[in-house]
Write a protein that holds these residues in place. Structure first.
Motif, PDB file in Angstrom:
ATOM      1  N   ASP A  79       0.860  -1.179   0.000  1.00  0.00           N
ATOM      2  CA  ASP A  79       0.000   0.000   0.000  1.00  0.00           C
ATOM      3  C   ASP A  79       0.896   1.229   0.000  1.00  0.00           C
ATOM      4  N   LEU A  80       1.289   1.670  -1.196  1.00  0.00           N
ATOM      5  CA  LEU A  80       2.224   2.788  -1.288  1.00  0.00           C
ATOM      6  C   LEU A  80       1.673   4.048  -0.647  1.00  0.00           C
ATOM      7  N   ASN A  81       0.381   4.303  -0.814  1.00  0.00           N
ATOM      8  CA  ASN A  81      -0.203   5.500  -0.233  1.00  0.00           C
ATOM      9  C   ASN A  81       0.047   5.516   1.277  1.00  0.00           C
ATOM     10  N   GLY A  82      -0.294   4.440   1.945  1.00  0.00           N
ATOM     11  CA  GLY A  82      -0.087   4.353   3.385  1.00  0.00           C
ATOM     12  C   GLY A  82       1.377   4.423   3.762  1.00  0.00           C
ATOM     13  N   ILE A  83       2.219   3.757   2.996  1.00  0.00           N
ATOM     14  CA  ILE A  83       3.657   3.747   3.275  1.00  0.00           C
ATOM     15  C   ILE A  83       4.248   5.145   3.101  1.00  0.00           C
ATOM     16  N   ILE A  84       3.847   5.841   2.051  1.00  0.00           N
ATOM     17  CA  ILE A  84       4.347   7.201   1.805  1.00  0.00           C
ATOM     18  C   ILE A  84       3.935   8.133   2.936  1.00  0.00           C
ATOM     19  N   LEU A  85       2.661   8.047   3.352  1.00  0.00           N
ATOM     20  CA  LEU A  85       2.192   8.910   4.443  1.00  0.00           C
ATOM     21  C   LEU A  85       2.936   8.619   5.743  1.00  0.00           C
ATOM     22  N   LYS A  86       3.148   7.342   6.047  1.00  0.00           N
ATOM     23  CA  LYS A  86       3.844   6.970   7.286  1.00  0.00           C
ATOM     24  C   LYS A  86       5.301   7.430   7.251  1.00  0.00           C
ATOM     25  N   LYS A  87       5.990   7.183   6.136  1.00  0.00           N
ATOM     26  CA  LYS A  87       7.398   7.595   6.033  1.00  0.00           C
ATOM     27  C   LYS A  87       7.530   9.107   6.147  1.00  0.00           C
ATOM     28  N   ASP A  88       6.610   9.830   5.496  1.00  0.00           N
ATOM     29  CA  ASP A  88       6.665  11.284   5.553  1.00  0.00           C
ATOM     30  C   ASP A  88       6.361  11.792   6.963  1.00  0.00           C
ATOM     31  N   ARG A  89       5.396  11.167   7.632  1.00  0.00           N
ATOM     32  CA  ARG A  89       5.058  11.548   9.006  1.00  0.00           C
ATOM     33  C   ARG A  89       6.293  11.379   9.904  1.00  0.00           C
ATOM     34  N   ASN A  90       6.972  10.251   9.774  1.00  0.00           N
ATOM     35  CA  ASN A  90       8.188   9.999  10.563  1.00  0.00           C
ATOM     36  C   ASN A  90       9.306  10.980  10.211  1.00  0.00           C
ATOM     37  N   ALA A  91       9.493  11.240   8.925  1.00  0.00           N
ATOM     38  CA  ALA A  91      10.536  12.182   8.495  1.00  0.00           C
ATOM     39  C   ALA A  91      10.216  13.599   8.967  1.00  0.00           C
ATOM     40  N   SER A  92       8.938  13.955   8.979  1.00  0.00           N
ATOM     41  CA  SER A  92       8.545  15.293   9.422  1.00  0.00           C
ATOM     42  C   SER A  92       8.892  15.514  10.882  1.00  0.00           C
ATOM     43  N   VAL A  93       8.723  14.484  11.691  1.00  0.00           N
ATOM     44  CA  VAL A  93       9.088  14.580  13.103  1.00  0.00           C
ATOM     45  C   VAL A  93      10.608  14.624  13.231  1.00  0.00           C
ATOM     46  N   LYS A  94      11.276  13.712  12.548  1.00  0.00           N
ATOM     47  CA  LYS A  94      12.742  13.603  12.647  1.00  0.00           C
ATOM     48  C   LYS A  94      13.439  14.889  12.207  1.00  0.00           C
ATOM     49  N   TYR A  95      12.942  15.502  11.122  1.00  0.00           N
ATOM     50  CA  TYR A  95      13.611  16.676  10.563  1.00  0.00           C
ATOM     51  C   TYR A  95      12.898  17.986  10.894  1.00  0.00           C
ATOM     52  N   HIS A  96      11.930  17.918  11.815  1.00  0.00           N
ATOM     53  CA  HIS A  96      11.240  19.111  12.319  1.00  0.00           C
ATOM     54  C   HIS A  96      10.594  19.936  11.204  1.00  0.00           C
ATOM     55  N   HIS A  97       9.895  19.244  10.301  1.00  0.00           N
ATOM     56  CA  HIS A  97       9.191  19.958   9.233  1.00  0.00           C
ATOM     57  C   HIS A  97       8.011  20.734   9.816  1.00  0.00           C
ATOM     58  N   ARG A  98       7.692  21.814   9.203  1.00  0.00           N
ATOM     59  CA  ARG A  98       6.581  22.659   9.628  1.00  0.00           C
ATOM     60  C   ARG A  98       5.261  21.922   9.497  1.00  0.00           C
ATOM     61  N   VAL A  99       5.118  21.141   8.437  1.00  0.00           N
ATOM     62  CA  VAL A  99       3.885  20.413   8.162  1.00  0.00           C
ATOM     63  C   VAL A  99       4.250  19.105   7.470  1.00  0.00           C
ATOM     64  N   ASN A 100       3.482  18.052   7.737  1.00  0.00           N
ATOM     65  CA  ASN A 100       3.757  16.799   7.033  1.00  0.00           C
ATOM     66  C   ASN A 100       2.834  16.685   5.816  1.00  0.00           C
ATOM     67  N   LEU A 101       3.053  15.681   5.000  1.00  0.00           N
ATOM     68  CA  LEU A 101       2.298  15.517   3.758  1.00  0.00           C
ATOM     69  C   LEU A 101       0.798  15.432   4.016  1.00  0.00           C
ATOM     70  N   GLU A 102       0.413  14.624   4.992  1.00  0.00           N
ATOM     71  CA  GLU A 102      -1.011  14.458   5.277  1.00  0.00           C
ATOM     72  C   GLU A 102      -1.645  15.790   5.681  1.00  0.00           C
ATOM     73  N   GLN A 103      -0.991  16.542   6.557  1.00  0.00           N
ATOM     74  CA  GLN A 103      -1.500  17.850   6.964  1.00  0.00           C
ATOM     75  C   GLN A 103      -1.560  18.804   5.777  1.00  0.00           C
ATOM     76  N   PHE A 104      -0.532  18.785   4.935  1.00  0.00           N
ATOM     77  CA  PHE A 104      -0.477  19.645   3.767  1.00  0.00           C
ATOM     78  C   PHE A 104      -1.672  19.397   2.847  1.00  0.00           C
ATOM     79  N   VAL A 105      -1.937  18.112   2.566  1.00  0.00           N
ATOM     80  CA  VAL A 105      -3.045  17.759   1.666  1.00  0.00           C
ATOM     81  C   VAL A 105      -4.378  18.146   2.293  1.00  0.00           C
ATOM     82  N   LEU A 106      -4.554  17.852   3.573  1.00  0.00           N
ATOM     83  CA  LEU A 106      -5.807  18.214   4.243  1.00  0.00           C
ATOM     84  C   LEU A 106      -6.008  19.727   4.255  1.00  0.00           C
TER      85      LEU A 106
END
Length: 117
Positions: A79-106
Motif C-alpha cells: 500500500d504505497l499511499n499508506g507507506i508514503i504517508l507513514k514515512k513522511d510523518r516519521n521524516a517530518s518529526v525527525k527533521y522538524h518539518h513545519r507540516v507533514n504531507l497528510e497535513q499539507f493535503v488536508l
C-alpha cells in the motif's frame, strides 16, 4: 484527469498480473533511473545535447520511473499511499518539518472547499 496512487497500483497490478516479474521490472526501473540521470546531466551542461526538449524528456523518464516503482509495489501487495504517508510523518518529526504531507493535503483540500473572502 488525475489518477490516485491506488488507481495506478490497481491498473499496474492488472496489467502485469500474468507476466510481471519483479526482477525484470526492477531492471527496467534501473534503466529508467539511468535515463533520468542522462537528462539531468544534459540539463546541467555536463553532457552534450542538441535541440532536444529536455524538460519533456525529464517528465517522460520520471513517469517511467514511477510506473515501474509502483508496478513492483503493486505486484508485492504494498500500500504505497499508506507507506508514503507513514514515512513522511516519521521524516517530518525527525527533521522538524513545519507540516507533514497528510497535513499539507488536508489543508489544501480544506482551502479549496472554503469560499475565499
Amino acid at each position: 484527469m488525475k489518477v490516485t496512487i491506488e488507481e495506478l497500483e490497481d491498473y499496474l497490478q492488472d496489467h502485469y498480473r500474468h507476466g510481471g516479474k519483479e526482477q525484470s521490472l526492477f531492471m527496467k526501473l534501473v534503466e529508467e533511473i539511468g535515463e533520468v540521470a542522462e537528462v539531468l546531466n544534459k540539463k546541467a551542461g555536463r553532457k552534450a545535447s542538441g535541440d532536444e526538449d529536455l524538460q519533456a524528456q525529464l517528465g517522460e523518464e520520471l513517469a517511467d520511473v514511477i510506473h515501474y516503482a509502483v508496478a513492483i509495489a503493486a505486484l508485492n501487495g504494498l500500500d504505497l499511499n499508506g507507506i508514503i504517508l507513514k514515512k513522511d510523518r516519521n521524516a517530518s518529526v525527525k527533521y522538524h518539518h513545519r507540516v507533514n504531507l497528510e497535513q499539507f493535503v488536508l489543508n489544501k483540500r480544506d482551502a479549496e472547499i472554503k469560499p475565499q473572502p
